[in-house]
Design a protein around this motif. Structure first.
Motif, PDB file in Angstrom:
ATOM      1  N   THR A  19       0.850  -1.196   0.000  1.00 18.76           N
ATOM      2  CA  THR A  19       0.000   0.000   0.000  1.00 18.76           C
ATOM      3  C   THR A  19       0.879   1.236   0.000  1.00 18.76           C
ATOM      4  O   THR A  19       1.731   1.400   0.873  1.00 18.76           O
ATOM      5  N   ASP A  20       0.660   2.103  -0.967  1.00 18.80           N
ATOM      6  CA  ASP A  20       1.413   3.347  -1.128  1.00 18.80           C
ATOM      7  C   ASP A  20       0.860   4.404  -0.178  1.00 18.80           C
ATOM      8  O   ASP A  20      -0.347   4.677  -0.167  1.00 18.80           O
TER       9      ASP A  20
ATOM     10  N   THR B  37       3.310   6.987   7.350  1.00 18.22           N
ATOM     11  CA  THR B  37       4.594   7.423   6.789  1.00 18.22           C
ATOM     12  C   THR B  37       5.119   6.471   5.721  1.00 18.22           C
ATOM     13  O   THR B  37       5.627   6.900   4.686  1.00 18.22           O
ATOM     14  N   TYR B  38       4.968   5.157   5.957  1.00 17.24           N
ATOM     15  CA  TYR B  38       5.602   4.179   5.076  1.00 17.24           C
ATOM     16  C   TYR B  38       4.607   3.245   4.384  1.00 17.24           C
ATOM     17  O   TYR B  38       5.009   2.226   3.833  1.00 17.24           O
ATOM     18  N   GLY B  39       3.316   3.576   4.390  1.00 21.52           N
ATOM     19  CA  GLY B  39       2.363   2.650   3.818  1.00 21.52           C
ATOM     20  C   GLY B  39       2.429   1.331   4.561  1.00 21.52           C
ATOM     21  O   GLY B  39       2.766   1.284   5.741  1.00 21.52           O
TER      22      GLY B  39
ATOM     23  N   THR C  36      12.358  -1.631   1.955  1.00 22.15           N
ATOM     24  CA  THR C  36      12.635  -1.539   0.522  1.00 22.15           C
ATOM     25  C   THR C  36      12.210  -2.853  -0.115  1.00 22.15           C
ATOM     26  O   THR C  36      12.521  -3.928   0.398  1.00 22.15           O
ATOM     27  N   VAL C  37      11.505  -2.753  -1.225  1.00 24.28           N
ATOM     28  CA  VAL C  37      11.074  -3.946  -1.955  1.00 24.28           C
ATOM     29  C   VAL C  37      11.753  -3.925  -3.323  1.00 24.28           C
ATOM     30  O   VAL C  37      11.563  -2.988  -4.109  1.00 24.28           O
ATOM     31  N   THR C  38      12.547  -4.957  -3.583  1.00 27.19           N
ATOM     32  CA  THR C  38      13.300  -5.069  -4.836  1.00 27.19           C
ATOM     33  C   THR C  38      12.753  -6.244  -5.629  1.00 27.19           C
ATOM     34  O   THR C  38      12.501  -7.321  -5.073  1.00 27.19           O
ATOM     35  N   ALA C  39      12.560  -6.032  -6.922  1.00 24.08           N
ATOM     36  CA  ALA C  39      12.013  -7.080  -7.788  1.00 24.08           C
ATOM     37  C   ALA C  39      13.081  -7.661  -8.686  1.00 24.08           C
ATOM     38  O   ALA C  39      13.895  -6.926  -9.263  1.00 24.08           O
TER      39      ALA C  39
ATOM     40  N   GLY D 157       7.969   4.159   1.557  1.00 24.03           N
ATOM     41  CA  GLY D 157       6.520   4.154   1.659  1.00 24.03           C
ATOM     42  C   GLY D 157       5.777   4.332   0.359  1.00 24.03           C
ATOM     43  O   GLY D 157       4.545   4.460   0.362  1.00 24.03           O
ATOM     44  N   SER D 158       6.479   4.330  -0.784  1.00 26.66           N
ATOM     45  CA  SER D 158       5.821   4.602  -2.048  1.00 26.66           C
ATOM     46  C   SER D 158       6.356   3.706  -3.167  1.00 26.66           C
ATOM     47  O   SER D 158       7.514   3.288  -3.146  1.00 26.66           O
TER      48      SER D 158
END
Length: 399
Positions: free
Chosen positions: A306-307, A329-331, A378-381, A395-396
């Protein structure tokens, strides 16, 4: 006791009937609209019925009196817990074109002292009805939406007055806007852009990293990102049903979970080869263990982001419908233990066989419990071309 103004309840009802149902497009004259409404939400029911009738549809109301669940679960024998009126429910499933369900709890901890196994038995007895509706939904012949009606007990659980709690609902659902439906369509447009961007990356797996999270979630083929369909009101999240077999690592959830009349805090899960190998909770350990012991509930069925820029929810609401969409702040990141959403399949969902669903790693379970983290992460794909790309930070979404 505070009750929202009629203008707010009418706007709420019109949003649910005229926009949320039909996958965001509303209903058509002549359709049958089921409504499962707790006693506490009767003020909203009056406006829901009015809206259904104004749209030329037929209301089918299931009114749910308060205080019956615990006595039933305490007193029923095993045969009574398992009873399912199949012919009646089959006819009801055939009848319904849409369903509106309202959450309005008179006591969120009503079932706290009931053995979880008894709750599961009663729930599983009704599973066939849900399966019939899932099948109808997959065939494009049924839609549903879920929304919240604030009660004193729910507000107290979240540490707010009832009026404060309702102000959060009003703000989150854009009921304070001139045209709530227009606001939701604006959000859906941006969600659609992001979903297309995520699908275009052909993501093989994602890596979620924070101070207390180090988790790999494999997405696998035959998937698409979801969100914006207004099954939940509100809903700011984007999510996908991953290949449960490719889940590895550890995730800590800093948000409380209210489930089966209990509160669970500081849940931490460790996965290996797609299954939970360690599950701890600072509070509610017995409920967590009982939940994971259910069929395939030690696997995940959903991964969600969630953004913070989209979400109007900034406070803890003590209800998963809102807490899984919190911005702040960070979703948030949340995963669901248990059942996968088959509408994450990009083709005709009525076509794959059970063996095909299984071969693709779509988890099948009677359980579906969302657990939430709002930590900075942090989400890395890992993308289809082999590149590693950050898709979510601070958060975005970064797309």
């Amino acid at each position: 006791m505070y009750t929202p103004p009629d203008s707010v309840l009418r706007a709420y009802a019109d949003l649910l009937v005229g926009c949320a149902l039909g996958g965001g497009s509303g209903v058509k004259a002549g359709e049958v609209i089921g409504m499962a409404i707790p006693e506490e939400a009767k003020p909203l029911l009056l406006f829901l019925q009015e809206s259904v009738l104004r749209h030329g549809c037929h209301p089918h109301i299931r009114y749910l009196p308060s205080g019956l669940d615990k006595p039933f679960l305490d007193q029923a024998n095993d045969k009574q817990l398992r009873f399912f009126p199949a012919e009646f429910k089959r006819a009801e499933a055939n009848l319904l074109d849409h369903q509106i369900s309202i959450i309005a709890e008179h006591d969120p901890e009503e079932l706290k002292d009931v053995a979880p196994e008894r709750i599961f038995t009663a729930m599983d007895s009704r599973r066939q009805f849900r399966e019939w509706l899932f099948e109808k939904e997959q065939a494009g012949k049924f839609t549903w939406t879920l929304a919240l009606y604030g009660t004193p007990a729910m507000a107290a659980q979240a540490g707010m007055s009832l009026e404060e709690y309702w102000q959060e609902i009003i703000h989150a659902c854009y009921l304070d806007a001139k045209d709530p439906a227009a606001e939701w369509r604006r959000i859906q447009k941006e969600q659609e852009r992001l979903k297309n961007a995520l699908d275009g990356l052909q993501i093989k797996r994602v890596h979620v990293e924070s101070e207390r999270i180090d988790l790999w979630v494999g997405l696998g083929p035959n998937r698409q990102w979801l969100g914006g369909g207004m099954r939940n009101v509100p809903s700011y999240e984007l999510f996908i049903s991953p290949d449960f077999r490719m889940t590895e690592g550890t995730i800590f959830f800093n948000q409380p979970l209210f489930r089966y009349g209990n509160i669970l805090r500081d849940i931490e899960l460790t996965f290996k080869n797609g299954k939970v190998t360690k599950a701890t909770a600072k509070e509610g350990q017995h409920v967590l263990e009982a939940m994971i012991s259910r069929q395939n509930a030690d696997r995940i069925g959903e991964f969600s982001l969630t953004d913070s820029r989209f979400s109007r929810i900034s406070k803890f609401m003590a209800n998963t419908l809102y807490d899984e969409n919190v911005g702040g702040t960070y979703g948030n990141t949340h995963i669901a233990l248990g059942r996968a959403y088959k509408d994450s399949y990009p083709g005709d969902q009525s076509k794959p066989t059970p063996k095909e669903w299984e071969s693709w790693g779509y988890n099948e379970s009677p359980e579906h419990t969302d657990i939430i983290s709002t930590e900075d992460r942090t989400v890395t794909a890992e993308c289809g071309d082999g590149a590693m790309r950050v898709i979510f930070k601070n958060g975005s979404f970064t797309l």
